[in-house]
Design a protein around this motif. Structure first.
Motif, PDB file in Angstrom:
ATOM      1  N   GLU A 133       0.801  -1.224   0.000  1.00  0.00           N
ATOM      2  CA  GLU A 133       0.000   0.000   0.000  1.00  0.00           C
ATOM      3  C   GLU A 133       0.834   1.274   0.000  1.00  0.00           C
ATOM      4  O   GLU A 133       0.309   2.355  -0.236  1.00  0.00           O
ATOM      5  N   ASP A 134       2.126   1.181   0.237  1.00  0.00           N
ATOM      6  CA  ASP A 134       2.939   2.392   0.384  1.00  0.00           C
ATOM      7  C   ASP A 134       2.947   3.297  -0.832  1.00  0.00           C
ATOM      8  O   ASP A 134       3.057   4.515  -0.715  1.00  0.00           O
ATOM      9  N   ALA A 135       2.846   2.695  -2.020  1.00  0.00           N
ATOM     10  CA  ALA A 135       3.054   3.479  -3.244  1.00  0.00           C
ATOM     11  C   ALA A 135       2.205   4.749  -3.257  1.00  0.00           C
ATOM     12  O   ALA A 135       2.696   5.835  -3.575  1.00  0.00           O
ATOM     13  N   ARG A 136       0.922   4.604  -2.891  1.00  0.00           N
ATOM     14  CA  ARG A 136       0.082   5.798  -3.006  1.00  0.00           C
ATOM     15  C   ARG A 136       0.372   6.796  -1.891  1.00  0.00           C
ATOM     16  O   ARG A 136       0.381   8.004  -2.112  1.00  0.00           O
ATOM     17  N   PHE A 137       0.646   6.300  -0.694  1.00  0.00           N
ATOM     18  CA  PHE A 137       0.895   7.222   0.419  1.00  0.00           C
ATOM     19  C   PHE A 137       2.171   8.008   0.210  1.00  0.00           C
ATOM     20  O   PHE A 137       2.239   9.193   0.542  1.00  0.00           O
ATOM     21  N   LEU A 138       3.178   7.375  -0.343  1.00  0.00           N
ATOM     22  CA  LEU A 138       4.453   8.058  -0.548  1.00  0.00           C
ATOM     23  C   LEU A 138       4.317   9.210  -1.550  1.00  0.00           C
ATOM     24  O   LEU A 138       5.062  10.174  -1.496  1.00  0.00           O
ATOM     25  N   ARG A 139       3.396   9.071  -2.457  1.00  0.00           N
ATOM     26  CA  ARG A 139       3.239  10.106  -3.482  1.00  0.00           C
ATOM     27  C   ARG A 139       2.189  11.142  -3.100  1.00  0.00           C
ATOM     28  O   ARG A 139       1.855  12.001  -3.908  1.00  0.00           O
ATOM     29  N   GLY A 140       1.649  11.033  -1.893  1.00  0.00           N
ATOM     30  CA  GLY A 140       0.586  11.953  -1.510  1.00  0.00           C
ATOM     31  C   GLY A 140      -0.704  11.652  -2.240  1.00  0.00           C
ATOM     32  O   GLY A 140      -1.528  12.542  -2.433  1.00  0.00           O
ATOM     33  N   GLU A 141      -0.860  10.402  -2.649  1.00  0.00           N
ATOM     34  CA  GLU A 141      -2.062  10.012  -3.384  1.00  0.00           C
ATOM     35  C   GLU A 141      -2.972   9.123  -2.552  1.00  0.00           C
ATOM     36  O   GLU A 141      -3.769   8.363  -3.078  1.00  0.00           O
ATOM     37  N   GLY A 142      -2.852   9.217  -1.244  1.00  0.00           N
ATOM     38  CA  GLY A 142      -3.803   8.521  -0.397  1.00  0.00           C
ATOM     39  C   GLY A 142      -5.183   9.119  -0.604  1.00  0.00           C
ATOM     40  O   GLY A 142      -5.318  10.252  -1.077  1.00  0.00           O
ATOM     41  N   ASN A 143      -6.200   8.371  -0.268  1.00  0.00           N
ATOM     42  CA  ASN A 143      -7.559   8.876  -0.441  1.00  0.00           C
ATOM     43  C   ASN A 143      -8.283   8.844   0.897  1.00  0.00           C
ATOM     44  O   ASN A 143      -8.974   7.893   1.223  1.00  0.00           O
ATOM     45  N   TYR A 144      -8.067   9.892   1.691  1.00  0.00           N
ATOM     46  CA  TYR A 144      -8.704   9.985   2.988  1.00  0.00           C
ATOM     47  C   TYR A 144     -10.054  10.687   2.823  1.00  0.00           C
ATOM     48  O   TYR A 144     -10.337  11.272   1.780  1.00  0.00           O
ATOM     49  N   VAL A 145     -10.863  10.683   3.841  1.00  0.00           N
ATOM     50  CA  VAL A 145     -12.207  11.246   3.696  1.00  0.00           C
ATOM     51  C   VAL A 145     -12.168  12.696   3.230  1.00  0.00           C
ATOM     52  O   VAL A 145     -12.961  13.085   2.364  1.00  0.00           O
ATOM     53  N   ASP A 146     -11.255  13.495   3.734  1.00  0.00           N
ATOM     54  CA  ASP A 146     -11.225  14.888   3.284  1.00  0.00           C
ATOM     55  C   ASP A 146     -10.731  15.017   1.855  1.00  0.00           C
ATOM     56  O   ASP A 146     -10.805  16.088   1.256  1.00  0.00           O
ATOM     57  N   ASP A 147     -10.239  13.941   1.275  1.00  0.00           N
ATOM     58  CA  ASP A 147      -9.828  13.965  -0.126  1.00  0.00           C
ATOM     59  C   ASP A 147     -10.993  13.607  -1.048  1.00  0.00           C
ATOM     60  O   ASP A 147     -10.877  13.746  -2.260  1.00  0.00           O
ATOM     61  N   VAL A 148     -12.076  13.121  -0.448  1.00  0.00           N
ATOM     62  CA  VAL A 148     -13.227  12.723  -1.256  1.00  0.00           C
ATOM     63  C   VAL A 148     -13.996  13.970  -1.649  1.00  0.00           C
ATOM     64  O   VAL A 148     -14.391  14.766  -0.799  1.00  0.00           O
ATOM     65  N   ASN A 149     -14.153  14.160  -2.928  1.00  0.00           N
ATOM     66  CA  ASN A 149     -14.892  15.322  -3.423  1.00  0.00           C
ATOM     67  C   ASN A 149     -15.818  14.893  -4.525  1.00  0.00           C
ATOM     68  O   ASN A 149     -15.390  14.245  -5.469  1.00  0.00           O
ATOM     69  N   LEU A 150     -17.076  15.215  -4.379  1.00  0.00           N
ATOM     70  CA  LEU A 150     -18.073  14.797  -5.359  1.00  0.00           C
ATOM     71  C   LEU A 150     -18.657  16.037  -6.017  1.00  0.00           C
ATOM     72  O   LEU A 150     -18.702  17.106  -5.417  1.00  0.00           O
ATOM     73  N   PRO A 151     -19.144  15.890  -7.223  1.00  0.00           N
ATOM     74  CA  PRO A 151     -19.773  17.044  -7.879  1.00  0.00           C
ATOM     75  C   PRO A 151     -20.924  17.563  -7.030  1.00  0.00           C
ATOM     76  O   PRO A 151     -21.740  16.790  -6.528  1.00  0.00           O
ATOM     77  N   GLY A 152     -20.980  18.875  -6.860  1.00  0.00           N
ATOM     78  CA  GLY A 152     -22.077  19.475  -6.118  1.00  0.00           C
ATOM     79  C   GLY A 152     -21.967  19.340  -4.620  1.00  0.00           C
ATOM     80  O   GLY A 152     -22.888  19.718  -3.887  1.00  0.00           O
TER      81      GLY A 152
END
Lengths: 166, 797, 289
Positions: free
Chosen positions: B25-44
């Motif tokens: 799982e490290d690959a995404r975290f190291l690049r700042g590409e984790g997907n935490y709840v505050d990273d979730v953005n939906l249209p509208g």
């Protein structure tokens, strides 16, 4: 107010409220979500990025104050597919678990190694003392920085596991 | 068990099975590409904020939201009155109590949720909070749990019919009569008041949710910081009356859980309501102050412990009476039949026949919670109290604390061992583990150094903690949460090309499941870990289970993963036999391959079998195609990891400052799937111990104002307070676990505080101090040395 | 994450420019330098300035230099610069010793000397350093520039003599050949405000104390200093007994309040103990040890 901030080498212009915190500008305006936030009192360090080449807590800088200045975030550490040695060090040495403090830790560590290529353990700990991790107990973070110091050109680390003794 | 270093390595260099490997799982975290709840953005998507009570206890006279509603950019302002019309103003807790979602009649703790604003941005939402006018009538607050049952104490839960005081429950365990008899007959009895103060898990990511009620499809999708997505889904269905098949709960990446993200918080419910009301996705993410002031705190156990022994140090009995501060709502998260969690494991690692505990729980005007922060359901409290009182006994007997422990530790031949309070410990070789720790520490040399230093007026201390904990809840007959039994499912599919997907019910928050669970399946099937994808966190795509907390992932879901892989292996045998045109009994297994006994050249790899399973091969009667399997694992018992920790400190008596010089930790968690990850789990828990022992405290003033509502005052340990942890291990597998693994996620948090506290008290013992409470801040240490200890949970004298 | 209330922003290019902007916007304008006191207060909405006047570009306020027999530190000098400065280290060890325990390395990249002095937190470490060294500050306003002793600079917690429309521009310290200095701090955890800090400089000449300065913070010592203790030391040999007595006098100057960092009796004790330790090291350093 319109601001132009050079972020990861590219000028980025946007119209923002004067009160907007730099961390929100980076995350919400520019959609660079690798920089995080985790507290209200400038203590935790999950928001650390570089401002004019120095690590700062981006929750405690207004975007308008960074107008005309340079910002570097975690997204700039890797060069395409190639990880920065700091990133490889964190992976090799299990310097991250949940990953939330990791971008800030890596940005400060990268700065440290750029200025002090062979820091002592004491120096590493002192430099990172303003940033909190709840998962790792810090030992492996220190090891990660030491790994990166010992492998300044990175390594073919993805292919072979290294014999790192933590 | 084969030696862990022996697993052969795949082409990518990963162990095919157990052993050290870097995390997938490290690959995404190291690049700042984790997907935490505050990273979730939906249209509208809209944003939200919660108005919170400034008072610890007050009647709500009126709420005027008109100015807030009129602010440009505000879409909705929801109050308790609005929720009442939907039947959602109150919700059930995980302890069969109720909790206000938004306050209706009264506010009952400072920081309690009063109103919910939905707006275009978080900035506007916060602006709107300032425009809501609430008139409060302040009431006297109950802050000190020790006064909660006084006759004139204000009744906090006057919303509950028949509730005439702040009493919640009484509970007991053990053999009371035998215990009393043992104490009466003992040569030596030592009694001490021991506080485990209120602390907080404080993960780096705060709690939050993005709720999207799709008005067209009727589907609710909820991205949320939850350690138990399926349990949440079912609870939303039961409580909000939403059809369960139309609810999808997704735990994206979680920035630390530690038990903070087990319960359902008002903010999540409000986000759902906000989405229903506005017809748009609504995001709610709390501030750090909200996290510290309103989400699940941990501990707050006021304990009186007594230990009885012979003059030469044979322990005869232990008794603990507990006053438990549960805050304003009983929201503790633990198996429902265990209101005090697993506290009755306080008997510890020692061999004696009599023990008894009583727990009395009370309401106070503070946030609800209590079970959190890696406590293994109150085992942190239990392990702390026994290790502290044993040290007090050592002090009383003028006996070396290591010697006293070695004299009383359970012996290997006694396992499985049933404690006087009913726990059946599965396996243990305690003295061996303790010897490894003492050797690593250089215990005798440390004692010699201490003696020399004392003669020079320097004060160093050596503290030991030997803990046994019980994890992996648990057998469904005994353990359920609100009627959901604690058995967990696991699905495995091996695709035609021989790559696999394993779907878990548990939810990682940093523990490395995407790697370790792949390794478990790899160990069983010989498929390299890089070819196994671990899927978790989405209730639409994973089997039901109770989630990750209480160190239960490896004991329960890890067992399920091993067993489901064995089912696949067994099915593979039948398919291989068909392909090889032989009897299944003629086949033998070597890692990744079934081959014909006596003719090893003839065989089928698991990858070949996977293609066979999907292909035209005629399968025997009763054997279905594909290479998939499903398991629901109901554990027969908990597993019992244990360890011995030794802490070395130096104390400056002139200032009371404590420096942790060394910390030696030897853990036995049975089979170690990935030693690198095991060590990481231990490191993190050890830091917790340093933090709680020396600095962490949720304090309140006499009016119930929260004094630890930010990281300026709720202090967490940094790189400077944590030493370079020295780890060792012993391996004593669990006899009932399919791979012998016990789990380790919370062990270090459970075992470490006592080691640090014991070390500090050992250091200042020459000043005549036998006990002092956490946190041992410089002020508290200095006052203890002066002989005027402070009551540490009342922060200001 | 908490968010500030709406605010205006103007960036000054010079001291004159900053003063003009402050005059233009009046009472509701606040100067922002490092921002690590002001922005946290703005996030909590405890501070709600109408306009921020950003002085980060003011070159006149940067730099550490020697002017004659004085050390001059510009108000915009960052804590990190003070910590790293070889000029300061050459003259007074107290600067680096104090800075090392102020906040954390990242915050020190932004926080400024001027900002900390003007924030005037009753637990501010730099206030103790400045008071110990008997420094002076310069304040510039529409009426010109005036100089004040740091020991006269504070009017109370969070209150200084910087008036509306004025900016603190420099902090100055006399160079004292032969001085030794030291800083002692007790904190609950690295980066925390002090429970108590004590700083001292001592000049020992011919075996006796010729000059001494003692600064205390976080314990309510008026003007962050202990003049009675300083007076006591003059002319005496800095032996353990003398230093203990001086430390007791310093503790007597303290009026600590109980708070989450500790009870009052503990803080009084620390005022004594840390002064004693600071004096001991400062005296030893002055004597070449």
């Amino acid at each position: 107010m319109q601001v132009t901030i050079t972020v990861n080498g590219e000028p980025r212009t946007a119209d923002v409220e004067e009160r907007m915190l730099l961390v929100h500008f980076i995350r919400d305006e520019l959609k660079l979500r690798g920089t995080h936030w985790g507290c209200d009192t400038s203590n935790c360090g999950t928001c650390v990025l570089w401002l004019d080449g120095e690590p700062v807590k981006s929750c405690t800088v207004l975007a308008v104050m960074a107008d005309g200045h340079e910002v570097r975030t975690v997204e700039d550490l890797a060069h395409g597919a190639e990880l920065d040695p700091i990133q490889t060090g964190f992976m090799e040495c299990h310097g991250l678990q949940c990953g939330f403090c990791t971008p800030g830790m890596m940005m400060t560590s990268r700065w440290l190694l750029d200025h002090n290529p062979h820091p002592s353990e004491e120096e590493i700990r002192e430099t990172l003392s303003g940033q909190i991790c709840r998962c790792t107990g810090y030992k492996n973070i220190v090891a990660a920085v030491q790994w990166a110091a010992d492998h300044p050109a990175g390594a073919d680390a993805a292919a072979t596991p290294s014999e790192v003794t933590a | 068990m084969t030696a862990l270093d022996d697993a052969p390595r795949s082409a990518a260099g990963n162990p095919i099975g157990f052993g050290r490997m870097v995390r997938k799982e490290d690959a995404r975290f190291l690049r700042g590409e984790g997907n935490y709840v505050d990273d979730v953005n939906l249209p509208g998507m809209l944003h939200s904020a919660i108005l919170r009570s400034p008072y610890a206890h007050a009647r709500i006279v009126s709420i005027d939201t008109s100015a807030a509603e009129a602010l440009e950019g505000v879409h909705a302002v929801i109050t308790g009155a609005v929720l009442e019309t939907l039947g959602l103003a109150w919700m059930p807790t995980l302890s069969m109590d109720t909790q206000a979602v938004l306050a209706t009649d009264k506010v009952r703790f400072q920081g309690q949720e009063v109103a919910f604003v939905v707006a275009d941005s978080r900035y506007i939402a916060k602006d709107a909070l300032e425009l809501i006018e609430v008139e409060y009538e302040a009431l006297p607050a109950v802050v000190d749990a020790r006064t909660a049952l006084e006759p004139d104490a204000p009744v906090i839960r006057d919303d509950k019919e028949g509730q005439t005081s702040n009493f919640i429950y009484d509970w007991e365990a053990g053999n009371k009569d035998e215990t009393e008899a043992a104490f009466a007959a003992a040569d030596v009895v030592v009694t001490e008041d021991i506080l485990y103060p209120r602390v907080h898990p404080a993960p780096m990511e705060t709690c939050g949710a993005v709720a999207h009620m799709d008005a067209v499809t009727g589907k609710l999708t909820l991205w949320t910081t939850t350690q138990a997505p399926h349990a949440h889904r079912t609870l939303y269905a039961l409580v909000a009356g939403l059809p369960e098949q139309k609810i999808q709960v997704i735990s994206p990446d979680i920035g630390g859980g530690f038990g903070n993200k087990v319960g359902i918080y008002p903010g999540y419910v409000c986000a759902v309501v906000g989405s229903i009301v506005t017809g748009r996705p609504v995001k709610w993410v709390e501030d750090r102050s909200e996290n510290l002031m309103s989400t699940s705190f941990a501990r707050d156990y006021h304990m009186k412990a007594s230990i009885a022994s012979t003059r030469d140090g044979k322990i005869l009995a232990v008794r603990v009476d507990v006053l438990a501060d549960h805050g304003a709502f009983n929201g503790v998260a633990q198996p429902t039949k265990f209101p005090a969690g697993f506290f009755h494991i306080f008997t510890g690692s020692y061999d004696y026949p009599a023990a008894y505990c009583s727990v009395r729980a009370v309401y106070t005007n503070k946030a609800p919670g209590g079970v959190a922060y890696a406590c293994s359901f109150r085992i942190t409290e239990a392990a702390y109290v026994i290790e502290r009182i044993v040290d007090c006994l050592a002090s009383e007997l003028a006996m070396d604390p290591a010697e006293l422990r070695l004299k009383n530790l359970l012996r290997p031949e006694q396992f499985p061992y049933t404690t006087p309070t009913g726990w059946e410990y599965d396996s243990g070789n305690y003295a061996e583990t303790m010897r490894v720790a003492m050797d690593l520490a250089g215990y005798d040399e440390l004692r010699a150094e201490q003696k020399a230093k004392r003669e020079r007026g320097e004060y160093m201390g050596i503290g030991i903690s030997f803990f046994t904990e019980g994890v992996g809840a648990g057998p469904r007959k005994h353990m359920d949460i609100l009627g959901l039994g604690m058995a967990d499912g696991c699905d495995l599919r091996v695709h035609p090309t021989g790559k696999a997907q394993v779907r878990l019910s548990v939810q990682t928050q940093g523990q490395g499941h995407e790697t370790t669970f792949a390794q478990i399946v790899s160990h069983e099937l010989g498929i390299p870990p890089e070819d196994i994808e671990v899927i978790h966190g989405d209730t639409d795509n994973t089997p039901f289970g109770l989630g990750t907390y209480g160190s239960r992932s490896t004991p329960v879901s890890g067992a399920a993963a091993a067993l489901v892989a064995r089912r696949v292996k067994d099915k593979a045998r039948l398919i291989a036999a068909a392909a090889l045109e032989c009897s299944p009994d003629d086949l033998e297994w070597e890692l990744g391959r079934w081959y014909v006994k006596g003719d090893p050249e003839r065989g089928r790899t698991i990858q070949e079998i996977a293609m066979d399973a999907h292909g035209p091969l005629e399968l025997p009667d009763g054997v279905e195609g594909h290479l998939d399997a499903q398991v629901v694992y109901n554990p027969p018992n908990l597993t019992y990891p244990y360890g011995c920790y030794i802490c070395v400190v130096d104390v400056d008596p002139g200032t009371g400052q404590v420096k942790v010089r060394r910390f030696i930790a030897v853990d036995d968690c049975g089979t170690r799937i990935n030693p690198m990850i095991v060590e990481g789990q231990v490191h993190g828990g050890l830091a917790d111990g340093v933090g709680m022992a020396l600095m962490e405290l949720m304090a309140f003033d006499e009016d119930g104002n929260h004094l630890g509502g930010s990281f300026m005052d709720y202090l967490l340990p940094t790189t400077m307070e944590c030493p370079d942890w020295e780890l060792g291990e012993t391996v004593t597998p669990s006899p009932h676990h399919p791979i012998g693994a016990k789990g380790v996620g919370e062990s270090a948090t459970v075992g470490s505080p006592a080691a640090v506290v014991n070390a500090v008290l050992d250091a200042i013992a020459p000043f005549g101090v036998r006990h002092a409470d956490m946190p041992l801040t410089p002020a508290n240490v200095w006052r203890a040395i002066q002989g005027s200890p402070v009551r540490t949970d009342l922060a200001v004298e | 994450m908490q968010t500030p209330a709406p605010v205006g922003y103007a960036r000054a290019g010079s001291v004159a420019d900053a003063l003009a902007l402050l005059a233009q916007h009046g009472e509701d304008a606040r100067v922002i330098a490092g921002g690590h006191s002001l922005i946290p207060m703005m996030r909590l909405r405890l501070a709600r300035p109408e306009v921020l006047v950003d002085i980060n570009d003011l070159a006149e306020l940067k730099g550490i230099r020697i002017e004659g027999d004085e050390i001059v530190i510009g108000a915009m000098v960052r804590h990190a610069e003070v910590l790293a400065s070889p000029v300061l280290a050459e003259h007074y060890a107290i600067f680096a010793e104090a800075e090392r325990v102020i906040a954390d390395p990242i915050v020190r990249n932004r926080g400024t000397v001027g900002g900390s002095m003007c924030q005037a937190d009753p637990s501010e470490d730099l206030s103790a350093v400045g008071a110990a060294l008997k420094g002076r500050v310069e304040v510039t306003g529409p009426g010109g520039t005036r100089s004040l002793a740091i020991r006269e600079f504070h009017d109370g917690p969070y209150e200084t003599k910087v008036g509306p429309g004025e900016i603190l521009t420099t902090v100055r310290f006399p160079i004292r050949p032969g001085a030794g200095s030291a800083y002692e701090k007790v904190e609950r955890r690295v980066g925390d405000w002090p429970v108590c800090s004590a700083g001292a400089y001592v000049v020992v000449r011919d075996g006796v104390v010729a000059e001494a300065g003692i600064g205390l913070t976080a314990v309510g010592a008026p003007h962050f200093c202990a003049p009675d203790a300083e007076e006591f030391l003059l002319g005496k040999a800095p032996d353990a007994d003398t230093l203990e007595q001086a430390a007791r006098l310093a503790a007597a100057a303290a009026r600590p309040s109980a708070d989450q960092r500790g009870p009052a009796d503990y803080k009084s004790h620390l005022a004594y103990e840390l002064t004693r330790r600071a004096l001991t090291r400062a005296a030893a350093s002055s004597q070449g040890a």
